[in-house]
Design a protein around this motif. Sequence first.
Motif, short mmCIF file in Angstrom:
data_model
loop_
_atom_site.label_atom_id
_atom_site.label_comp_id
_atom_site.label_asym_id
_atom_site.label_seq_id
_atom_site.Cartn_x
_atom_site.Cartn_y
_atom_site.Cartn_z
N ALA A 1 -33.25 -17.90 63.43
CA ALA A 1 -33.42 -18.62 62.16
C ALA A 1 -32.08 -19.11 61.62
N ASN A 2 -31.06 -18.28 61.74
CA ASN A 2 -29.76 -18.65 61.18
C ASN A 2 -29.06 -19.75 61.96
N THR A 3 -29.50 -20.03 63.18
CA THR A 3 -28.91 -21.16 63.92
C THR A 3 -29.40 -22.49 63.37
N GLN A 4 -30.48 -22.47 62.58
CA GLN A 4 -31.10 -23.71 62.10
C GLN A 4 -31.11 -23.84 60.59
N ALA A 5 -31.01 -22.71 59.89
CA ALA A 5 -31.26 -22.72 58.45
C ALA A 5 -30.13 -23.37 57.66
N LYS A 6 -30.52 -24.33 56.84
CA LYS A 6 -29.61 -24.86 55.81
C LYS A 6 -29.57 -23.87 54.64
N LYS A 7 -30.74 -23.29 54.37
CA LYS A 7 -30.87 -22.23 53.37
C LYS A 7 -31.69 -21.10 53.97
N PHE A 8 -31.28 -19.88 53.66
CA PHE A 8 -31.95 -18.70 54.21
C PHE A 8 -32.15 -17.69 53.09
N LEU A 9 -33.40 -17.23 52.91
CA LEU A 9 -33.74 -16.27 51.88
C LEU A 9 -34.40 -15.06 52.53
N ALA A 10 -33.90 -13.87 52.23
CA ALA A 10 -34.51 -12.64 52.74
C ALA A 10 -34.75 -11.69 51.58
N LEU A 11 -35.99 -11.20 51.48
CA LEU A 11 -36.38 -10.29 50.41
C LEU A 11 -36.90 -9.00 51.00
N SER A 12 -36.63 -7.89 50.34
CA SER A 12 -37.23 -6.64 50.78
C SER A 12 -37.15 -5.58 49.69
N ASN A 13 -38.02 -4.60 49.84
CA ASN A 13 -38.02 -3.40 49.02
C ASN A 13 -37.75 -2.26 50.00
N PRO A 14 -36.53 -2.20 50.58
CA PRO A 14 -36.32 -1.44 51.81
C PRO A 14 -36.13 0.05 51.63
N SER A 15 -36.78 0.80 52.51
CA SER A 15 -36.57 2.24 52.58
C SER A 15 -35.88 2.61 53.90
N THR A 16 -35.69 1.64 54.77
CA THR A 16 -34.98 1.88 56.03
C THR A 16 -33.48 1.89 55.80
N LEU A 17 -32.74 2.58 56.67
CA LEU A 17 -31.31 2.77 56.49
C LEU A 17 -30.46 1.93 57.42
N SER A 18 -31.09 1.11 58.24
CA SER A 18 -30.32 0.31 59.18
C SER A 18 -31.05 -1.00 59.43
N GLY A 19 -30.40 -1.88 60.18
CA GLY A 19 -31.01 -3.16 60.52
C GLY A 19 -30.24 -4.33 59.93
N THR A 20 -30.63 -5.53 60.34
CA THR A 20 -29.92 -6.74 59.94
C THR A 20 -29.93 -6.94 58.43
N PHE A 21 -31.06 -6.69 57.80
CA PHE A 21 -31.13 -6.88 56.35
C PHE A 21 -30.13 -5.96 55.64
N ARG A 22 -30.15 -4.69 55.99
CA ARG A 22 -29.23 -3.73 55.38
C ARG A 22 -27.78 -4.11 55.65
N ASP A 23 -27.50 -4.50 56.88
CA ASP A 23 -26.12 -4.80 57.26
C ASP A 23 -25.59 -6.06 56.60
N SER A 24 -26.46 -6.85 56.00
CA SER A 24 -26.03 -8.07 55.33
C SER A 24 -25.44 -7.80 53.95
N PHE A 25 -25.65 -6.59 53.43
CA PHE A 25 -25.04 -6.19 52.16
C PHE A 25 -23.70 -5.53 52.44
N PRO A 26 -22.74 -5.64 51.54
CA PRO A 26 -21.42 -5.07 51.79
C PRO A 26 -21.44 -3.55 51.83
N VAL A 27 -20.51 -2.96 52.56
CA VAL A 27 -20.40 -1.51 52.63
C VAL A 27 -19.92 -0.96 51.28
N VAL A 28 -18.98 -1.68 50.65
CA VAL A 28 -18.45 -1.27 49.35
C VAL A 28 -19.35 -1.82 48.24
N ASN A 29 -19.82 -0.95 47.38
CA ASN A 29 -20.70 -1.34 46.26
C ASN A 29 -21.90 -2.16 46.73
#
Length: 312
Positions: free
Chosen positions: A181-209
């Motif tokens: 998706a990111n090879t084509q997206a001009k805009k990319f939106l990802a939403l979640s109410n996550p309880s998982t501790l790993s994965g691409t969505f989680r890793d997209s947030f910064p480690v600090v704060n």
Amino acid sequence: MEILLDLEQTQRFHGLQQDGSELETAIRQARSGQIRPYVELQWPEAVLDDWQWDILESLFDLTIRRVFVKGNTGCGKGAAAGIACCTYFHIWNDAKIIITRDSVRTAQKIAFGEVDKWWRKMRFKPPGKLLTSGVFDNNQHSISLANPQHIEGFRGAHSPHVFFWFDEATAPNLEDKYKLANTQAKKFLALSNPSTLSGTFRDSFPVVNPDKTQTIIDQYGNTRCITVSGWECTNVKEKCLEQPVAPIGGIKISDNYYPHGSPIAADDFEKVQPRIPGQTCYDEFMALLNDADPLIRNVYALYQARSTDRRF
């Protein structure tokens, strides 16, 4: 009588001209990143929280490519996404919007359901036919669903204005679809109410704060990371109630105090009706916040970092 009819027709014509001019101006502003005039023109009765405006303004900010949002259950993330899809489709005549989720069925029912709802409320409809699982104008202008079981829907979307929306973006079967998706997206939106501790969505947030709403720089450019707590929802802040029963901690309405569990008089209950239909209310939020399970409290009520987690 004929003079009155002519006058009415003239007034109607000038009214349409004025509406058309206002719409054209709002579309130009939206294309340049000023999204509020368009949204307020199309949905004048909509009540949006500040963080929902943040989602919309970030998506239409010319300097931001990706927006990631994690938040409590029922806060209204999908509503902002539905408005964004309708808007993006309208302002760009070559917009290709692809929506996905953990399954096609839930994508159609829940994610596209938000698009359907906000499309029907638009004062000025875009070109295109609203279908049960998408919107079709022509081959270069459409809203469609991508099946997470196959990769075909995540490639081949060639257009200057491709918009991917990943709903419930921590679903395991979406993990290998992010890069496509990111090879084509001009805009990319990802939403979640996550309880998982790993994965691409989680890793997209910064480690600090990681729970601080902020814009970060990554390999895709500027990415807006938004975290929503239940306390930021209008229905919670204003202590709106879903049921005519006092929530945990009790509630004061006008001059009347109602202890937890006591019935609320009809006149008072009328004063605490939800300001935003469908959004989590104060009584629902307090029930989650006082759950014995810390996962429910921290993820589904607040969304905040859990002290036992290394990253979140």
